[in-house]
Motif scaffolding. Sequence first.
Motif, short mmCIF file in Angstrom:
data_model
loop_
_atom_site.label_atom_id
_atom_site.label_comp_id
_atom_site.label_asym_id
_atom_site.label_seq_id
_atom_site.Cartn_x
_atom_site.Cartn_y
_atom_site.Cartn_z
N HIS A 187 28.90 -4.88 10.21
CA HIS A 187 28.60 -4.56 8.82
C HIS A 187 27.26 -5.12 8.37
N GLU A 188 26.46 -5.64 9.30
CA GLU A 188 25.13 -6.14 8.93
C GLU A 188 24.18 -5.86 10.09
N ARG A 189 23.06 -5.23 9.78
CA ARG A 189 22.10 -4.89 10.81
C ARG A 189 20.87 -5.79 10.70
N LEU A 190 20.42 -6.29 11.84
CA LEU A 190 19.14 -7.01 11.92
C LEU A 190 18.19 -6.15 12.74
N TRP A 191 17.02 -5.91 12.19
CA TRP A 191 16.09 -5.02 12.85
C TRP A 191 14.77 -5.75 13.09
N PHE A 192 14.25 -5.63 14.32
CA PHE A 192 12.95 -6.23 14.65
C PHE A 192 11.90 -5.12 14.70
N ILE A 193 10.75 -5.41 14.10
CA ILE A 193 9.66 -4.44 14.13
C ILE A 193 8.33 -5.18 14.29
N LYS A 194 7.44 -4.62 15.08
CA LYS A 194 6.07 -5.13 15.24
C LYS A 194 5.11 -3.97 14.99
N ILE A 195 4.16 -4.18 14.08
CA ILE A 195 3.19 -3.13 13.79
C ILE A 195 1.77 -3.65 13.95
N SER A 196 0.90 -2.75 14.38
CA SER A 196 -0.53 -3.04 14.46
C SER A 196 -1.19 -2.40 13.24
N VAL A 197 -1.86 -3.22 12.44
CA VAL A 197 -2.37 -2.77 11.14
C VAL A 197 -3.89 -2.79 11.11
N HIS A 198 -4.47 -1.74 10.58
CA HIS A 198 -5.92 -1.65 10.37
C HIS A 198 -6.17 -1.80 8.86
N VAL A 199 -6.88 -2.85 8.50
CA VAL A 199 -7.17 -3.07 7.08
C VAL A 199 -8.68 -3.10 6.86
N SER A 200 -9.08 -2.66 5.69
CA SER A 200 -10.48 -2.73 5.29
C SER A 200 -10.55 -3.14 3.82
N ALA A 201 -11.62 -3.83 3.47
CA ALA A 201 -11.78 -4.29 2.09
C ALA A 201 -12.25 -3.16 1.19
N LYS A 202 -11.86 -3.22 -0.06
CA LYS A 202 -12.34 -2.27 -1.05
C LYS A 202 -13.78 -2.62 -1.44
N GLN A 203 -14.54 -1.60 -1.85
CA GLN A 203 -15.86 -1.85 -2.41
C GLN A 203 -15.70 -2.73 -3.65
N ASN A 204 -16.51 -3.78 -3.73
CA ASN A 204 -16.32 -4.75 -4.80
C ASN A 204 -17.68 -5.30 -5.23
N ASP A 205 -18.25 -4.70 -6.26
CA ASP A 205 -19.57 -5.11 -6.74
C ASP A 205 -19.55 -6.55 -7.25
N TYR A 206 -18.44 -6.93 -7.87
CA TYR A 206 -18.34 -8.30 -8.40
C TYR A 206 -18.41 -9.31 -7.26
N TYR A 207 -17.71 -9.03 -6.16
CA TYR A 207 -17.73 -9.95 -5.03
C TYR A 207 -19.12 -10.02 -4.39
N TYR A 208 -19.80 -8.86 -4.31
CA TYR A 208 -21.16 -8.86 -3.77
C TYR A 208 -22.07 -9.74 -4.61
N GLN A 209 -21.94 -9.66 -5.94
CA GLN A 209 -22.77 -10.51 -6.81
C GLN A 209 -22.43 -11.98 -6.61
N GLN A 210 -21.17 -12.27 -6.36
CA GLN A 210 -20.79 -13.65 -6.05
C GLN A 210 -21.51 -14.16 -4.80
N LEU A 211 -21.62 -13.30 -3.79
CA LEU A 211 -22.33 -13.68 -2.57
C LEU A 211 -23.81 -13.92 -2.85
N VAL A 212 -24.41 -13.04 -3.65
CA VAL A 212 -25.82 -13.22 -4.02
C VAL A 212 -26.01 -14.56 -4.72
N ASN A 213 -25.14 -14.84 -5.67
CA ASN A 213 -25.23 -16.10 -6.41
C ASN A 213 -25.05 -17.31 -5.48
N LYS A 214 -24.13 -17.18 -4.52
CA LYS A 214 -23.88 -18.28 -3.59
C LYS A 214 -25.12 -18.60 -2.77
#
Length: 478
Positions: A187-214
Motif C-alpha cells: 500500500h506504499e510505493r517508493l520510487w527511485f529516479i535519476k535525471i540529467s538536467v540542463h539549466v541556463s540562467a535567465k538574462q538579467n540586466d540587474y545582475y550584469y550591473q552588479q558585476l560591473v559595480n563589483k
Amino acid sequence: MKLVVYLIITLLLISTNVQSADIEELQLKAKNTQIKWQQLQLALNSSEDDQNKTQKTVATLRAEYQQALTKELNTFDQLVTTKAQQEYQAYLAERVFEIEHQHHCKRMSSQKECEEEARITALDKAGKQGSSIIINSTTDITTTRKQLNEDVVSDSDFKEKTSMRAFTNISSYQVVESYKLDKSKNHERLWFIKISVHVSAKQNDYYYQQLVNKYKQRLIIHLSQSKQIEHTQDLQTTQYIETVGGIPFVMVKLPGGQFIMGSEQGEFNEQPTSVVQVKSFYIADTEVTKALYQQCIKSKHCNDKWKSSSVLTREEFNQPKADISWYDIKQEFLPWLNKKTGRKYRLPTEIEWEFAARSGSQSDYYYGDRTNQICLYANGAKAKDVSEQCDDGHNKKLAAVKQYNPNKFGLYDMLGNVAEWTNTCGSLYSKMSQDCSQAMIRGGSWYDQPFYLRTSSRIGKNKNTRLDTLGFRLAYSE
C-alpha cells in the motif's frame, strides 16, 4: 546524489579574481597620470617671477594631465567591461548536473502515477539546485577605534558574506534511471529516479550591473586618483589622513592666531573690518568629494535627492560634492561620518573659514591682488576685464579637486570650484542681529567672476538651498 553544481560554483568564484596581468596596463596608465599630476603640482607651486610664462606652462601641463587621465580611465572602463562580460557569459552558459531522488508516492497510486510524481518532484528539486549557480558576494568592512598609549588607531575587519539568488531555466532533461524500490510495501510505493538536467540562467540586466559595480570597486584602488592623497606639500603644519569606506581625506591642523576679517574695498556686507582671534583647529585640505559623500548614500544614511547611480562616473570620483543643503550636511552626512570615525567633524565657522583661506595674507586673494593670476589658484569664470583674462582649463564647469595651486596652509580650492557652506548664521558685520534661517557661504564657485572669489567675499543663503555651485569642507577641533 551526484551534484556537479558545487564544482561549477568553485570555478565561477575562481574566474572572478582579477589577475595581475590583466591590470598591468591600467597600472602603467595610472603611473603616467600620476607623473603628469605631480608635474602640474610642481608648476603650480613654482616661484617663477614671469607669471605669463608660468600660466602657459600650467595650461600645457593641465591639458597633458587631462589627456593622461582620459586614457587611464578609458583603460579602466574597458577592463571593467571585459571582466564583467566574462563573468556574465559564464553565468549565462548552460550547465549540466544530475539529481537523484527517492520518492514516497501517494497511497494506492498506480505505478505510472508514482513514476510521474517522482519525475515532477525531481524536476522541482533540480530547479532549486540549479538556482545555486548564482552567487553574489559582498564584503563588509567594520572599523574599530582603540587607544594605544597616546595615539588613537583604527583597525579594519573584513567579513565576507555570501547570498544566493535564483535566476535559472531548465532548458532540457533526461531520465537516466527510474524504477520501483524493492522495499516498497503493497500500500506504499517508493520510487527511485535519476535525471540529467540542463539549466541556463535567465538574462538579467540587474545582475550584469552588479558585476560591473563589483569590478569597479575592485579595480578603483589602481587608479591614480586614489593615490593623489599621498602627494603632500612640505608644510609647517600637522596633518592626519582619515579613511572612510576606502576613501581617504586629509585634515590639516592650523595654528591659532588673529587676523583682520573683512575688506574696506569689498561689498557692504564685508564692512567694517575687525580684528578677530581664532583657536587652533583642523580643516580638510579639499572640499568633500563625491566619492566620500557616495559612501553615505550607499549606507542609506544620506538621501540621494537626485536618484543618481550608486557608482560614480569616471569624471565624478574626485569632484567636490554639490547640490546639497546645509540641513543635508548637518542632519545626514555629519552624523554618519562621526559615527564611522568616532570623531566630531563639523562645518567650519565663517571666521575659521576666512582665517584658513587667507593663510596669513591680507590681500584680495591669498596669492595677491591681481586677477590675471587667478587661473593658477582657482576654477572660476573668466575675468570681466579682457586684459585680465586667463584660462583655468575648466570653462564654467566643475573640476576635480587639487588641480590648482594651494594656499600657504596647503589647502586646495578655497577659492572657486564650489562655494562652501559654513556653520555661521546669516548676518551683517554692521549689525548684531542674525538670521539663522540662513547660513553664510564662502569662496565662490566655477560660475563666479574673480571679484566674488576674494577671501573676504560672503553671501547668506537659505539653509534649504541646493545648487550645483555649492558644496562644503570639513572642520574638526580636538
